[in-house]
Design a protein around this motif. Structure first.
Motif, mmCIF file in Angstrom:
data_model
loop_
_atom_site.group_PDB
_atom_site.id
_atom_site.type_symbol
_atom_site.label_atom_id
_atom_site.label_comp_id
_atom_site.label_asym_id
_atom_site.label_seq_id
_atom_site.Cartn_x
_atom_site.Cartn_y
_atom_site.Cartn_z
ATOM 1 N N ALA A 7 -30.677 70.439 2.507
ATOM 2 C CA ALA A 7 -30.538 69.611 3.782
ATOM 3 C C ALA A 7 -29.452 69.571 4.551
ATOM 4 O O ALA A 7 -29.579 69.868 5.301
ATOM 5 N N LYS A 8 -28.380 70.955 3.366
ATOM 6 C CA LYS A 8 -27.317 70.619 4.500
ATOM 7 C C LYS A 8 -27.580 71.617 5.145
ATOM 8 O O LYS A 8 -27.430 71.850 7.252
ATOM 9 N N GLU A 23 -30.638 72.102 6.833
ATOM 10 C CA GLU A 23 -32.094 72.070 7.581
ATOM 11 C C GLU A 23 -31.295 71.232 8.605
ATOM 12 O O GLU A 23 -31.181 71.027 10.257
ATOM 13 N N ARG A 24 -29.661 70.226 8.426
ATOM 14 C CA ARG A 24 -29.112 69.324 9.395
ATOM 15 C C ARG A 24 -28.289 70.686 10.137
ATOM 16 O O ARG A 24 -28.225 69.898 11.373
ATOM 17 N N LYS A 25 -28.769 71.862 10.164
ATOM 18 C CA LYS A 25 -27.947 72.436 11.095
ATOM 19 C C LYS A 25 -28.822 73.310 11.850
ATOM 20 O O LYS A 25 -28.231 74.238 12.335
ATOM 21 N N GLY A 26 -29.621 73.144 11.551
ATOM 22 C CA GLY A 26 -30.886 73.536 12.056
ATOM 23 C C GLY A 26 -31.684 75.149 11.650
ATOM 24 O O GLY A 26 -32.216 76.178 11.867
ATOM 25 N N GLN A 70 -35.232 76.426 5.020
ATOM 26 C CA GLN A 70 -35.501 76.128 3.272
ATOM 27 C C GLN A 70 -35.432 77.566 3.556
ATOM 28 O O GLN A 70 -34.904 78.304 2.180
ATOM 29 N N ALA A 79 -24.550 77.411 7.031
ATOM 30 C CA ALA A 79 -24.857 75.751 7.686
ATOM 31 C C ALA A 79 -23.622 75.726 9.426
ATOM 32 O O ALA A 79 -24.366 75.557 10.186
#
Length: 114
Positions: free
Chosen positions: A18-19, A21-24, A27, A102
């Motif tokens: 999640a961390k 993915e929040r920054k583009g 996985q 991230a």
């Protein structure tokens, strides 16, 4: 014994993803970092997640990358290269690599190949 040692890797793994993915990031990139650090390819990583191994068991089964000592910097206010407890240092190495992802670093720099 630190509480994190008894936490399951499977409970923290989604937070790493999640961390990123929040920054583009993806996985797949998180998984690549984990494979580089631990030697766990996709099937072995999934096996660790399914077995709900603790961080202690996870890193006991890992083959730490010989270049892991090149990981430096601060995580949670502590320099990872100065952590004396080997298990905590491995956990913080992983935290640091996910932080670097991230923050937008290239995979080559994160994996210490550039």
């Amino acid at each position: 014994m630190h509480r994190i040692y008894r936490m399951t890797f499977a409970s923290v793994y989604p937070l790493y993803v999640a961390k990123a993915e929040r920054k583009g990031r993806t996985q797949a990139e998180v998984d690549e970092i984990i494979e580089w650090l631990t030697g766990f390819g996709p099937a072995a990583l999934q096996q660790q997640l399914d077995a709900e191994t603790t961080f202690e068991q996870f890193f006991d089964a890992a083959r730490l990358n010989p270049n892991a000592g090149l990981i430096t910097g601060v995580v949670c206010g502590v320099k990872v290269q100065e952590i004396e407890d080997p298990l905590m240092q491995k956990i913080r190495y992983l935290d640091k690599l996910v932080d670097e992802l991230a923050k937008g670093k290239t995979m080559e720099k994160i994996l210490r190949t550039a």
